[in-house]
Structures are given as C-alpha cells and as structure tokens.
Design a protein around this motif. Structure first.
Motif, PDB file in Angstrom:
ATOM      1  N   SER A 162      55.830  59.948 -66.066  1.00 19.15           N
ATOM      2  CA  SER A 162      56.956  59.138 -66.521  1.00 19.15           C
ATOM      3  C   SER A 162      56.931  57.724 -65.963  1.00 19.15           C
ATOM      4  O   SER A 162      57.829  56.934 -66.254  1.00 19.15           O
ATOM      5  CB  SER A 162      58.277  59.804 -66.128  1.00 19.15           C
ATOM      6  OG  SER A 162      58.406  59.806 -64.716  1.00 19.15           O
ATOM      7  N   TRP A 163      55.916  57.401 -65.147  1.00 15.24           N
ATOM      8  CA  TRP A 163      55.856  56.103 -64.485  1.00 15.24           C
ATOM      9  C   TRP A 163      57.150  55.860 -63.702  1.00 15.24           C
ATOM     10  O   TRP A 163      57.751  54.790 -63.751  1.00 15.24           O
ATOM     11  CB  TRP A 163      55.555  54.973 -65.470  1.00 15.24           C
ATOM     12  CG  TRP A 163      54.117  54.995 -65.876  1.00 15.24           C
ATOM     13  CD1 TRP A 163      53.562  55.798 -66.820  1.00 15.24           C
ATOM     14  CD2 TRP A 163      53.040  54.223 -65.338  1.00 15.24           C
ATOM     15  NE1 TRP A 163      52.219  55.568 -66.920  1.00 15.24           N
ATOM     16  CE2 TRP A 163      51.860  54.620 -66.023  1.00 15.24           C
ATOM     17  CE3 TRP A 163      52.965  53.240 -64.352  1.00 15.24           C
ATOM     18  CZ2 TRP A 163      50.614  54.051 -65.735  1.00 15.24           C
ATOM     19  CZ3 TRP A 163      51.717  52.669 -64.081  1.00 15.24           C
ATOM     20  CH2 TRP A 163      50.568  53.074 -64.755  1.00 15.24           C
ATOM     21  N   ALA A 164      57.550  56.898 -63.003  1.00 14.25           N
ATOM     22  CA  ALA A 164      58.612  56.820 -62.004  1.00 14.25           C
ATOM     23  C   ALA A 164      58.091  57.593 -60.809  1.00 14.25           C
ATOM     24  O   ALA A 164      57.278  58.495 -60.967  1.00 14.25           O
ATOM     25  CB  ALA A 164      59.904  57.450 -62.518  1.00 14.25           C
ATOM     26  N   SER A 165      58.548  57.250 -59.627  1.00 11.47           N
ATOM     27  CA  SER A 165      58.075  57.949 -58.429  1.00 11.47           C
ATOM     28  C   SER A 165      59.214  58.689 -57.750  1.00 11.47           C
ATOM     29  O   SER A 165      60.180  58.068 -57.298  1.00 11.47           O
ATOM     30  CB  SER A 165      57.432  56.971 -57.447  1.00 11.47           C
ATOM     31  OG  SER A 165      56.141  56.625 -57.882  1.00 11.47           O
ATOM     32  N   ARG A 209      60.409  54.357 -70.354  1.00  9.49           N
ATOM     33  CA  ARG A 209      59.967  54.683 -68.989  1.00  9.49           C
ATOM     34  C   ARG A 209      60.529  53.653 -68.020  1.00  9.49           C
ATOM     35  O   ARG A 209      59.785  52.929 -67.352  1.00  9.49           O
ATOM     36  CB  ARG A 209      58.452  54.741 -68.940  1.00  9.49           C
ATOM     37  CG  ARG A 209      57.905  55.913 -69.740  1.00  9.49           C
ATOM     38  CD  ARG A 209      56.402  55.904 -69.802  1.00  9.49           C
ATOM     39  NE  ARG A 209      55.884  57.065 -70.508  1.00  9.49           N
ATOM     40  CZ  ARG A 209      54.603  57.217 -70.839  1.00  9.49           C
ATOM     41  NH1 ARG A 209      53.712  56.303 -70.490  1.00  9.49           N
ATOM     42  NH2 ARG A 209      54.208  58.295 -71.478  1.00  9.49           N
ATOM     43  N   SER A 228      62.989  53.189 -64.755  1.00  8.37           N
ATOM     44  CA  SER A 228      63.547  53.935 -63.633  1.00  8.37           C
ATOM     45  C   SER A 228      64.272  52.991 -62.677  1.00  8.37           C
ATOM     46  O   SER A 228      64.065  51.776 -62.704  1.00  8.37           O
ATOM     47  CB  SER A 228      62.455  54.722 -62.895  1.00  8.37           C
ATOM     48  OG  SER A 228      61.357  53.895 -62.562  1.00  8.37           O
ATOM     49  N   TYR A 247      65.751  52.602 -58.482  1.00  5.29           N
ATOM     50  CA  TYR A 247      65.578  53.038 -57.105  1.00  5.29           C
ATOM     51  C   TYR A 247      66.651  52.420 -56.212  1.00  5.29           C
ATOM     52  O   TYR A 247      67.016  51.261 -56.386  1.00  5.29           O
ATOM     53  CB  TYR A 247      64.184  52.652 -56.582  1.00  5.29           C
ATOM     54  CG  TYR A 247      63.104  53.258 -57.430  1.00  5.29           C
ATOM     55  CD1 TYR A 247      62.665  52.615 -58.583  1.00  5.29           C
ATOM     56  CD2 TYR A 247      62.573  54.506 -57.120  1.00  5.29           C
ATOM     57  CE1 TYR A 247      61.723  53.190 -59.393  1.00  5.29           C
ATOM     58  CE2 TYR A 247      61.616  55.094 -57.940  1.00  5.29           C
ATOM     59  CZ  TYR A 247      61.207  54.433 -59.077  1.00  5.29           C
ATOM     60  OH  TYR A 247      60.276  55.010 -59.889  1.00  5.29           O
ATOM     61  N   LEU A 300      64.426  57.513 -55.756  1.00  6.03           N
ATOM     62  CA  LEU A 300      64.587  57.533 -57.202  1.00  6.03           C
ATOM     63  C   LEU A 300      65.999  57.970 -57.571  1.00  6.03           C
ATOM     64  O   LEU A 300      66.450  59.036 -57.159  1.00  6.03           O
ATOM     65  CB  LEU A 300      63.560  58.483 -57.834  1.00  6.03           C
ATOM     66  CG  LEU A 300      63.612  58.645 -59.354  1.00  6.03           C
ATOM     67  CD1 LEU A 300      63.261  57.341 -60.048  1.00  6.03           C
ATOM     68  CD2 LEU A 300      62.658  59.764 -59.809  1.00  6.03           C
ATOM     69  N   TYR A 345      65.424  58.095 -63.972  1.00 10.45           N
ATOM     70  CA  TYR A 345      64.117  57.957 -64.589  1.00 10.45           C
ATOM     71  C   TYR A 345      64.238  58.135 -66.094  1.00 10.45           C
ATOM     72  O   TYR A 345      65.192  58.729 -66.575  1.00 10.45           O
ATOM     73  CB  TYR A 345      63.098  58.933 -63.982  1.00 10.45           C
ATOM     74  CG  TYR A 345      63.382  60.398 -64.264  1.00 10.45           C
ATOM     75  CD1 TYR A 345      64.278  61.112 -63.459  1.00 10.45           C
ATOM     76  CD2 TYR A 345      62.748  61.063 -65.310  1.00 10.45           C
ATOM     77  CE1 TYR A 345      64.535  62.452 -63.706  1.00 10.45           C
ATOM     78  CE2 TYR A 345      63.005  62.402 -65.553  1.00 10.45           C
ATOM     79  CZ  TYR A 345      63.897  63.088 -64.749  1.00 10.45           C
ATOM     80  OH  TYR A 345      64.158  64.413 -64.990  1.00 10.45           O
ATOM     81  N   GLU A 346      63.264  57.593 -66.813  1.00  5.37           N
ATOM     82  CA  GLU A 346      63.266  57.644 -68.284  1.00  5.37           C
ATOM     83  C   GLU A 346      64.621  57.209 -68.835  1.00  5.37           C
ATOM     84  O   GLU A 346      65.207  57.879 -69.685  1.00  5.37           O
ATOM     85  CB  GLU A 346      62.858  59.038 -68.768  1.00  5.37           C
ATOM     86  CG  GLU A 346      61.402  59.341 -68.426  1.00  5.37           C
ATOM     87  CD  GLU A 346      60.983  60.771 -68.739  1.00  5.37           C
ATOM     88  OE1 GLU A 346      61.837  61.609 -69.053  1.00  5.37           O
ATOM     89  OE2 GLU A 346      59.772  61.039 -68.634  1.00  5.37           O
ATOM     90  N   TYR A 388      66.486  48.573 -57.313  1.00  4.82           N
ATOM     91  CA  TYR A 388      65.368  48.028 -58.069  1.00  4.82           C
ATOM     92  C   TYR A 388      65.188  48.811 -59.365  1.00  4.82           C
ATOM     93  O   TYR A 388      65.256  50.046 -59.365  1.00  4.82           O
ATOM     94  CB  TYR A 388      64.069  48.130 -57.270  1.00  4.82           C
ATOM     95  CG  TYR A 388      64.048  47.309 -56.018  1.00  4.82           C
ATOM     96  CD1 TYR A 388      64.487  47.829 -54.805  1.00  4.82           C
ATOM     97  CD2 TYR A 388      63.581  45.987 -56.032  1.00  4.82           C
ATOM     98  CE1 TYR A 388      64.469  47.067 -53.645  1.00  4.82           C
ATOM     99  CE2 TYR A 388      63.559  45.219 -54.881  1.00  4.82           C
ATOM    100  CZ  TYR A 388      64.007  45.771 -53.692  1.00  4.82           C
ATOM    101  OH  TYR A 388      63.992  45.008 -52.545  1.00  4.82           O
ATOM    102  N   TYR A 424      57.379  50.851 -67.268  1.00  2.00           N
ATOM    103  CA  TYR A 424      56.002  50.912 -67.745  1.00  2.00           C
ATOM    104  C   TYR A 424      55.792  49.723 -68.677  1.00  2.00           C
ATOM    105  O   TYR A 424      56.739  49.234 -69.303  1.00  2.00           O
ATOM    106  CB  TYR A 424      55.810  52.221 -68.498  1.00  2.00           C
ATOM    107  CG  TYR A 424      54.456  52.414 -69.127  1.00  2.00           C
ATOM    108  CD1 TYR A 424      54.299  52.348 -70.503  1.00  2.00           C
ATOM    109  CD2 TYR A 424      53.339  52.676 -68.347  1.00  2.00           C
ATOM    110  CE1 TYR A 424      53.066  52.548 -71.091  1.00  2.00           C
ATOM    111  CE2 TYR A 424      52.101  52.877 -68.923  1.00  2.00           C
ATOM    112  CZ  TYR A 424      51.969  52.807 -70.301  1.00  2.00           C
ATOM    113  OH  TYR A 424      50.744  52.999 -70.875  1.00  2.00           O
ATOM    114  N   PHE A 460      58.208  45.979 -61.437  1.00  2.00           N
ATOM    115  CA  PHE A 460      59.521  46.134 -60.819  1.00  2.00           C
ATOM    116  C   PHE A 460      60.377  44.884 -61.051  1.00  2.00           C
ATOM    117  O   PHE A 460      59.867  43.795 -61.311  1.00  2.00           O
ATOM    118  CB  PHE A 460      59.386  46.332 -59.306  1.00  2.00           C
ATOM    119  CG  PHE A 460      58.947  47.710 -58.903  1.00  2.00           C
ATOM    120  CD1 PHE A 460      57.601  48.016 -58.791  1.00  2.00           C
ATOM    121  CD2 PHE A 460      59.877  48.704 -58.639  1.00  2.00           C
ATOM    122  CE1 PHE A 460      57.196  49.293 -58.422  1.00  2.00           C
ATOM    123  CE2 PHE A 460      59.477  49.979 -58.269  1.00  2.00           C
ATOM    124  CZ  PHE A 460      58.132  50.263 -58.166  1.00  2.00           C
TER     125      PHE A 460
END
Lengths: 119, 110
Positions: A103-106, B34, B36, B38, B48, B51-52, B89, B93, B101
């Motif tokens: 998902s290109w998230a960590s 994609r 996300s 943080y 995290l 996400y998505e 942050y 993608y 970022f």
C-alpha cells in the motif's frame, strides 16, 4: 511483536561511505517490501529507497540515486543501505520501515540510526 | 519528486475538530489512493494513522479520519485531545513508483 532495529550510523567525512543495517523480527520478512526514510535534524520526513520482498525491484529518491544502494538478506532478516559519496545534506536520522502489504504505507518503523556527515 | 504541500501549523482547543490538508498533483495524490498519514510526537518514530486515504490501522482511535478530493488529501481529528499534539505527515505513492512525503504540520492543542 514486530521489531526493527537499525545500526551502522556514525560520523563520516564528506565523500565517505557508510553501511546501515536493519534487523527485522516478529514477521515474515521475506514477504514484505521495505523502505528507508530519513529525517534531517529539525526537518521533515524524506523517503530514501524501497526494495521489493524478493529484492528484484529497487527504487530510489532522486537525491540519493547513484550514490545509495538498498539491499536485503531474507534468510538473515536484514535490510541494508550502502551509502557512498556522502554529503553534509545526507546528515539525518535514518529509519527502516516495513511496507503495509503493497500500500506504500509503513505500519512499523525502527527507532532510527543517526548519520552525521561532517569534516 | 517535489514534496507534498501541508500547512506548517494548525491548532485547536480540546474537544474541537481540526483538519490538515495535503496537496499534491495528478502524478501522486490525485491519481492514486495510496495516501497515508503519520503522527510523530517529538523524539519518537512516526506512527501510521491512516492508510489508503481512509483506512485506520487497528488501535488508532476513530477520532482520526482521512479523505481526498482531487489532488488534495485531508486528515481530520475530531474531539481533540492533549495527547494529539504532534507533527503530522502525509505521504503518497507517485507515478514514478516512488514515495513522497509532505513537509509536515505541527498540531498544537491549546
């Protein structure tokens, strides 16, 4: 539980080299892409590089392309970052991070290892 | 690989809602889900939160929500609490198969 522990940071002169490692545990390392992300002192996050689960695909930020090489050793659950031709603006805390199923998230990050490039 | 654009700072009082924006381009935020978010309190590793675009990892309070419109993504924190004070942050993608970022937003709880 998932653990990511970076090592290898230190002080290096401009033009020098350093190799960072990240020891992974608590998950099936060989099935996840991994990232390196850095953070200069007092600054924001900057993505550095990514490697796919089998090591076949590697991507780099323009700022490090041609100087840094990401690699992994799946049997040893280790992620590496070879850094050459280091510059003062490479000074940062380097994090290794686990990708969340493509998902290109960590979802997991290490605590980071500090690299200082200075004469 | 230009960084995504976030406001440097936002603030709110306990119990209020705040929204942080994250503006990219059609090569990243606008064309991919994609995105996300943080949370990073001082001296700690990023965590995290979303996400998505809209999904929350387990353990993240439902006070945190994400959305997107065009080239801009949003993180909304409702029922603000003192413990929410941190840097936030966004990331996305990109069409170059890389990750970018935002510059980060400092959230202050008044």
């Amino acid at each position: 539980q998932v653990q990511l522990v970076e090592s290898g940071g230190g002080v290096v002169q401009p033009g020098g080299s350093l190799r960072l490692s990240c020891a992974a545990s608590g998950f099936t390392f060989s099935t996840y892409a991994m990232h390196w992300v850095r953070q200069a002192p007092g600054k924001g996050l900057e993505w550095v590089a990514c490697i796919q689960s089998d090591g076949s695909i590697k991507k780099y930020a323009d700022s490090v392309k041609g100087r840094f090489t990401i690699s992994r050793d799946n049997p040893k659950n280790t992620l590496n970052l070879q850094m050459n031709s280091l510059r003062p603006d490479d000074t940062a805390l380097y994090y290794c991070a686990k990708d969340l199923r493509g998902s290109w998230a960590s979802d997991y990050w290490g605590q980071g290892t500090l690299v200082t490039v200075s004469s | 690989q230009s960084a995504l654009t976030q406001p440097p700072s936002v603030s709110g009082s306990p119990g209020q809602s705040v929204t942080i924006s994250c503006t990219g381009t059609s090569s990243d935020v606008g064309n991919y889900n994609r995105v996300s978010w943080y949370q990073q309190p001082p001296g700690t590793a990023p965590k995290l939160m979303i996400y998505e675009v809209t999904n929350r990892p387990s353990g993240v309070p439902d006070r945190f929500s994400g959305s997107k419109s065009g080239n801009t993504a949003f993180l909304t924190i409702s029922g603000l609490q003192a413990e929410d004070e941190a840097d936030y942050y966004c990331s996305s993608y990109t069409s170059s198969s890389t990750w970018v970022f935002g510059g980060g937003t400092k959230l202050t709880v008044l």
